[in-house]
Design a protein around this motif. Structure first.
Motif, PDB file in Angstrom:
ATOM      1  N   VAL A 346     -65.406  22.797  62.456  1.00 14.18           N
ATOM      2  CA  VAL A 346     -65.579  23.204  63.781  1.00 14.18           C
ATOM      3  C   VAL A 346     -64.667  24.490  63.992  1.00 14.18           C
ATOM      4  CG1 VAL A 346     -64.947  22.415  66.299  1.00 14.18           C
ATOM      5  CG2 VAL A 346     -66.115  20.884  64.667  1.00 14.18           C
ATOM      6  N   LEU A 347     -63.533  24.359  63.415  1.00 12.73           N
ATOM      7  CA  LEU A 347     -62.388  25.326  63.785  1.00 12.73           C
ATOM      8  C   LEU A 347     -62.942  26.706  63.055  1.00 12.73           C
ATOM      9  CD1 LEU A 347     -59.058  23.788  63.130  1.00 12.73           C
ATOM     10  CD2 LEU A 347     -60.112  24.510  65.173  1.00 12.73           C
ATOM     11  N   GLU A 348     -63.614  26.543  61.962  1.00 13.07           N
ATOM     12  CA  GLU A 348     -64.264  27.904  61.157  1.00 13.07           C
ATOM     13  C   GLU A 348     -65.211  28.429  61.924  1.00 13.07           C
ATOM     14  OE1 GLU A 348     -63.724  27.684  57.397  1.00 13.07           O
ATOM     15  OE2 GLU A 348     -64.625  29.858  57.136  1.00 13.07           O
ATOM     16  N   LYS A 349     -66.273  27.528  62.467  1.00 13.28           N
ATOM     17  CA  LYS A 349     -67.748  27.958  62.957  1.00 13.28           C
ATOM     18  C   LYS A 349     -67.424  28.306  64.525  1.00 13.28           C
ATOM     19  CE  LYS A 349     -72.243  27.986  62.967  1.00 13.28           C
ATOM     20  NZ  LYS A 349     -73.147  28.705  61.911  1.00 13.28           N
ATOM     21  N   ARG A 350     -66.440  27.616  65.386  1.00 10.22           N
ATOM     22  CA  ARG A 350     -66.161  27.782  66.709  1.00 10.22           C
ATOM     23  C   ARG A 350     -65.102  28.712  66.882  1.00 10.22           C
ATOM     24  NH1 ARG A 350     -71.394  26.570  67.836  1.00 10.22           N
ATOM     25  NH2 ARG A 350     -71.836  24.634  66.954  1.00 10.22           N
ATOM     26  N   ARG A 354     -60.490  31.233  59.378  1.00 12.51           N
ATOM     27  CA  ARG A 354     -61.009  31.376  57.858  1.00 12.51           C
ATOM     28  C   ARG A 354     -60.228  30.173  57.117  1.00 12.51           C
ATOM     29  NH1 ARG A 354     -64.929  33.185  56.677  1.00 12.51           N
ATOM     30  NH2 ARG A 354     -64.373  34.154  54.671  1.00 12.51           N
ATOM     31  N   LEU A 355     -60.690  28.928  57.004  1.00 11.47           N
ATOM     32  CA  LEU A 355     -60.042  27.837  56.257  1.00 11.47           C
ATOM     33  C   LEU A 355     -60.635  27.499  54.902  1.00 11.47           C
ATOM     34  CD1 LEU A 355     -59.719  26.013  59.721  1.00 11.47           C
ATOM     35  CD2 LEU A 355     -57.868  26.574  58.201  1.00 11.47           C
ATOM     36  N   GLY A 356     -61.883  27.929  54.613  1.00 10.91           N
ATOM     37  CA  GLY A 356     -62.451  28.081  53.576  1.00 10.91           C
ATOM     38  C   GLY A 356     -61.854  27.976  52.301  1.00 10.91           C
ATOM     39  N   SER A 357     -60.775  28.997  52.227  1.00  5.53           N
ATOM     40  CA  SER A 357     -59.934  29.285  51.100  1.00  5.53           C
ATOM     41  C   SER A 357     -58.702  28.927  51.055  1.00  5.53           C
ATOM     42  CB  SER A 357     -60.064  30.916  50.662  1.00  5.53           C
ATOM     43  OG  SER A 357     -59.506  31.288  51.881  1.00  5.53           O
ATOM     44  N   GLN A 358     -58.521  27.597  51.959  1.00  8.86           N
ATOM     45  CA  GLN A 358     -57.063  27.138  52.096  1.00  8.86           C
ATOM     46  C   GLN A 358     -56.979  25.649  51.995  1.00  8.86           C
ATOM     47  OE1 GLN A 358     -54.771  29.155  53.688  1.00  8.86           O
ATOM     48  NE2 GLN A 358     -55.718  31.012  53.816  1.00  8.86           N
ATOM     49  N   LEU A 377     -57.398  16.797  69.233  1.00 11.18           N
ATOM     50  CA  LEU A 377     -57.108  18.052  69.762  1.00 11.18           C
ATOM     51  C   LEU A 377     -55.853  18.364  68.973  1.00 11.18           C
ATOM     52  CD1 LEU A 377     -57.476  20.508  71.487  1.00 11.18           C
ATOM     53  CD2 LEU A 377     -56.612  19.100  73.338  1.00 11.18           C
ATOM     54  N   ALA A 378     -54.856  17.346  68.859  1.00  5.12           N
ATOM     55  CA  ALA A 378     -53.639  17.627  68.366  1.00  5.12           C
ATOM     56  C   ALA A 378     -53.714  18.217  66.858  1.00  5.12           C
ATOM     57  CB  ALA A 378     -52.736  16.167  68.552  1.00  5.12           C
ATOM     58  N   VAL A 379     -54.698  17.319  66.310  1.00  7.04           N
ATOM     59  CA  VAL A 379     -54.905  17.658  64.766  1.00  7.04           C
ATOM     60  C   VAL A 379     -55.428  19.183  64.698  1.00  7.04           C
ATOM     61  CG1 VAL A 379     -56.565  17.125  62.755  1.00  7.04           C
ATOM     62  CG2 VAL A 379     -55.571  15.294  63.978  1.00  7.04           C
ATOM     63  N   CYS A 380     -56.335  19.659  65.371  1.00  5.98           N
ATOM     64  CA  CYS A 380     -56.879  20.950  65.534  1.00  5.98           C
ATOM     65  C   CYS A 380     -55.689  21.997  65.987  1.00  5.98           C
ATOM     66  CB  CYS A 380     -58.094  21.190  66.720  1.00  5.98           C
ATOM     67  SG  CYS A 380     -59.576  20.339  66.069  1.00  5.98           S
TER      68      CYS A 380
END
Ligand code: TYD
Ligand code: MG
Length: 463
Positions: A346-350, A354-358, A377-380
């Protein structure tokens, strides 16, 4: 000894067989046969003259049934009172289950020794008098008034129920604790202590005693890690209340959860901390879960969760760092790994992060396990905070679910969560705008900020 007629029953489908069988010919299940009594010539009860039980009951119109508010014994342990729904009901049979070593004996001995005006009988089939005394010394409870014969904690190391009832008739206690039900044996059954039929019969005798005498009885029952011991499972149907004592053996806090309660709600629970001098009641659970931190660190946020009816504030920690190997690692402790992957997507798309390489590591502080989506929400925010290396103020907390569209969704019991955050002195709480609808926001001392999508929160915290 009375001659008893037994038979074997499949615990799965109820198929009856005169001898034991490995596989049930009816339902084809393996290892389901258990010996059960089908007829006893002489039923030993806690008192031999209990023929009153034989009087047949007659139907009554419900409006004409007399009802009195249950009489309850209030113990000095508020967490136990709370878990039981306001004290111990007279004549109730209460099962305390839990894995070995979690602290069941400690809890019950502590309660037995701190009952101010009651005579308590602590029956132990597990430990010797000396061992119990040693534990009692450790608990450091002020010794009781010896001149008063009507109160105090009496210890009996005995496993035969007939002998136990003999002592009970002499002592006439106000409360009986049995440690544990798996060690008891009754003369009515020949199978060894801890077997299904033995456990059921002994619990049945305890049940009759509790109901006829009005004395509450606590039964301690072990549950192994695999849950293999059938004992406590069948017990759950017989007893009035089932309390589950749980927690990680390596962590100090313990939760006394109500699984079944005929006299109260099952959403209540008690929280304790295991110390070297016994269990301490934890009245403000959020305190143990929020780690002590100095200064502000990125990747740390506070979310709210519910345990039963009680709101808890938990600390979410995450660490996002560039993956050194091909496939980035995702690891989470205390939070569902699948849900973490979903939130990352969700963070990546919305959110355009860029979390794909982390590599992403997530941890709920204090070894707590959270299933409540209100922590999303706290996690995001914690992940964004670590990725951007921007710390979030320790005065801010979050209570909302995050949907696949990046929308911030409403959660249940929002007033309780806000109230808990306010009580602990936070100055801001972020909630879903759908939760804010029914609330009178200015009435809170804490600033309540409604948000509708991930973008809103990024704007107010990171830009
Ligand atoms: P115990 O009550 O014997 O567990 P159970 O009856 O559920 O099997 O408690 C066992 C653990 O508790 C044991 O590992 C030692 C620990 N303990 C403390 O940490 N502090 C104490 O004061 C006591 C009495 C026990
Ligand atoms: Mg024990």
């Amino acid at each position: 000894m009375a001659k008893v007629k037994t038979s074997y029953f499949c615990q799965h489908c109820g198929y009856q067989s005169p001898k034991w069988m490995g596989k049930c010919p009816s339902c084809q299940n393996w290892n389901t046969f258990v010996e059960e009594i089908i007829q006893k010539e002489e039923k030993p009860t806690w008192k031999s003259h209990s023929s009153s039980l034989q009087i047949a009951a007659k139907p009554k119109i419900i409006t004409q049934i007399d009802y009195q508010e249950q009489n309850r014994i209030i113990t000095s342990d508020n967490e136990l009172n709370r878990a039981l729904g306001g004290g111990i009901v007279q004549g109730s049979l209460i099962l305390i289950g839990g894995e070995p070593g979690i602290g069941k004996s400690t809890l019950m001995l502590q309660i037995a020794m701190s009952m101010p005006t009651a005579k308590v009988l602590y029956v132990s089939g597990e430990e010797s008098e000396q061992q119990i005394k040693m534990r009692a010394e450790r608990l450091n409870i002020p010794s009781q008034d010896l001149s008063n014969k009507e109160s105090g904690c009496y210890v009996l190391t005995e496993t035969n129920t007939q002998n136990i009832f003999k002592q009970i008739e002499i002592l006439e206690p106000d409360l009986v604790i049995v440690d544990s039900i798996q060690t008891l044996t009754t003369v009515a059954i020949e199978s060894p202590a801890g077997s299904v039929s033995q456990v059921r019969e002994c619990a049945g005798e305890m049940l009759r005693y509790a109901k006829e005498s009005g004395t509450p009885v606590f039964l301690i029952g072990h549950i192994t890690k695999e849950g293999t011991l059938a004992g406590p499972k069948i017990l759950e149907h017989m007893v009035d209340t089932v309390l589950q004592f749980e927690g990680d053996r390596h962590l100090s806090y313990r939760i006394l959860r109500t699984v079944k309660n005929r006299f109260g709600s099952t959403s209540e629970l008690g929280i304790y901390e295991m110390r070297s001098s016994g269990l301490r009641e934890v009245t403000n659970p959020s305190e143990i879960l929020l780690s002590q931190r100095e200064g502000e660190l990125s990747g740390i946020t506070i979310g709210t969760t519910l345990e039963g009816n009680r709101p808890l504030l938990v600390e979410v920690q995450s660490l996002v760092s560039t993956a050194t190997y091909g496939t980035p690692q995702r690891s989470s402790t205390g939070f569902d790994a699948k849900r973490l992957n979903m939130l990352l997507a969700v963070l990546e798309k919305r959110g355009g992060y860029r979390l794909g390489s982390q590599d992403v590591f997530l941890n709920i502080a204090g070894g707590f396990k959270v299933e409540d989506p209100a922590i999303d929400l706290a996690v995001c925010v914690s992940i964004i905070s670590s990725l951007e290396d921007v710390p979030i103020s320790d005065q801010i907390c979050f209570a909302a679910e995050v949907g696949l569209g990046g929308e911030i969704r409403a959660v249940n019991r929002i007033e309780n969560r806000i109230a808990e955050a306010q009580k602990l002195g936070f100055h801001t709480i972020f909630i879903s705008k759908f939760n804010a609808k029914g609330l009178d926001l200015p009435s809170f001392q804490i600033a309540v900020k409604p948000v509708s999508k991930i973008g809103d929160i990024v704007e107010s915290l990171f830009l």
